[in-house]
Enzyme design. Structure first.
Site, PDB file in Angstrom:
ATOM      1  N   ARG A  12      14.013 -23.165 -13.010  1.00 13.05           N
ATOM      2  CA  ARG A  12      13.810 -24.611 -12.843  1.00 13.05           C
ATOM      3  C   ARG A  12      12.942 -25.204 -13.941  1.00 13.05           C
ATOM      4  O   ARG A  12      13.117 -26.348 -14.321  1.00 13.05           O
ATOM      5  CB  ARG A  12      13.157 -24.908 -11.481  1.00 13.05           C
ATOM      6  CG  ARG A  12      14.046 -24.612 -10.302  1.00 13.05           C
ATOM      7  CD  ARG A  12      13.407 -24.968  -8.954  1.00 13.05           C
ATOM      8  NE  ARG A  12      12.112 -24.331  -8.794  1.00 13.05           N
ATOM      9  CZ  ARG A  12      10.969 -24.993  -8.582  1.00 13.05           C
ATOM     10  NH1 ARG A  12      10.953 -26.294  -8.482  1.00 13.05           N
ATOM     11  NH2 ARG A  12       9.841 -24.327  -8.450  1.00 13.05           N
TER      12      ARG A  12
ATOM     13  N   SER B  86      11.657 -23.715  -2.360  1.00 12.72           N
ATOM     14  CA  SER B  86      11.373 -23.242  -0.998  1.00 12.72           C
ATOM     15  C   SER B  86       9.973 -23.631  -0.563  1.00 12.72           C
ATOM     16  O   SER B  86       9.742 -23.945   0.602  1.00 12.72           O
ATOM     17  CB  SER B  86      11.546 -21.727  -0.914  1.00 12.72           C
ATOM     18  OG  SER B  86      12.894 -21.367  -1.087  1.00 12.72           O
TER      19      SER B  86
ATOM     20  N   HIS C 122      19.309 -22.479  -4.569  1.00 15.28           N
ATOM     21  CA  HIS C 122      19.763 -21.083  -4.488  1.00 15.28           C
ATOM     22  C   HIS C 122      21.283 -21.033  -4.335  1.00 15.28           C
ATOM     23  O   HIS C 122      21.962 -20.226  -4.976  1.00 15.28           O
ATOM     24  CB  HIS C 122      19.117 -20.370  -3.299  1.00 15.28           C
ATOM     25  CG  HIS C 122      17.633 -20.287  -3.369  1.00 15.28           C
ATOM     26  ND1 HIS C 122      16.823 -20.691  -2.318  1.00 15.28           N
ATOM     27  CD2 HIS C 122      16.798 -19.863  -4.342  1.00 15.28           C
ATOM     28  CE1 HIS C 122      15.564 -20.496  -2.656  1.00 15.28           C
ATOM     29  NE2 HIS C 122      15.512 -20.004  -3.882  1.00 15.28           N
TER      30      HIS C 122
ATOM     31  N   LYS D 236       2.969 -12.292   0.767  1.00 15.33           N
ATOM     32  CA  LYS D 236       3.421 -13.674   0.857  1.00 15.33           C
ATOM     33  C   LYS D 236       3.479 -14.097   2.319  1.00 15.33           C
ATOM     34  O   LYS D 236       4.023 -13.387   3.157  1.00 15.33           O
ATOM     35  CB  LYS D 236       4.822 -13.830   0.257  1.00 15.33           C
ATOM     36  CG  LYS D 236       4.841 -14.219  -1.180  1.00 15.33           C
ATOM     37  CD  LYS D 236       6.247 -14.609  -1.584  1.00 15.33           C
ATOM     38  CE  LYS D 236       6.243 -15.210  -2.974  1.00 15.33           C
ATOM     39  NZ  LYS D 236       7.590 -15.598  -3.387  1.00 15.33           N
TER      40      LYS D 236
END
Length: 152
Positions: free
Chosen positions: A90, A127, A17, A41
């Site tokens: 990614r 993460s 990030h 989440k």
């Protein structure tokens, strides 16, 4: 003024990030790091702590703001007069997902999405992986930006 939002959960904010923000600052005047609140989440760090950690990390960078939001990202961008959304990519799977969202955001609000590909050495860092390492008591400092204090 070229203002963008960089939205995400950032649980936690990783060196990936950090790299995206650093690179985006080369062509944006201001970046608002938007921490999305998503009740569906399960997060490791409370929203307030994530906001505080990232604010402290960028305390000396006047072109960065950090805010939490709990509405659609495109609405948050419009509320902040941001004309761009920055996203890090990614994998090919990330690209396919982000392309669909970018098309919708452009149709809804005329907001362009800028995709920045992750630097090759950072593609494995997410993460999700960092949270799993935290869960098992592992040292995650190699995956976090220098100066990010997760022990606030």
């Amino acid at each position: 003024m070229k203002r963008a939002i960089f939205p995400g959960t950032f649980d936690p904010f990783t060196i990936g990030h950090f790299s995206v923000v650093k690179r985006a600052l080369t062509f944006m005047d201001e970046i608002i790091i938007g921490i999305g609140v998503n009740d569906n989440k399960k997060t490791w760090f409370p929203t307030e702590k994530r906001v505080e950690m990232i604010k402290r990390l960028y305390a000396n960078e006047s072109r960065i703001r950090v805010e939490a939001y709990d509405n659609l990202t495109v609405d948050f961008a419009q509320q902040r007069n941001a004309k761009f959304i920055i996203r890090g990519i990614r994998t090919v799977r990330d690209f396919e997902y982000e392309e669909t969202i970018a098309d919708i955001n452009r149709k809804l609000a005329g907001i362009e999405t800028i995709l920045l590909f992750t630097e090759p050495e950072l593609t494995a860092i997410s993460s999700t992986i960092v949270r799993e390492l935290l869960q098992y008591g592992k040292d995650v400092t190699p995956f976090l930006p220098e100066g990010l204090d997760i022990n606030l």
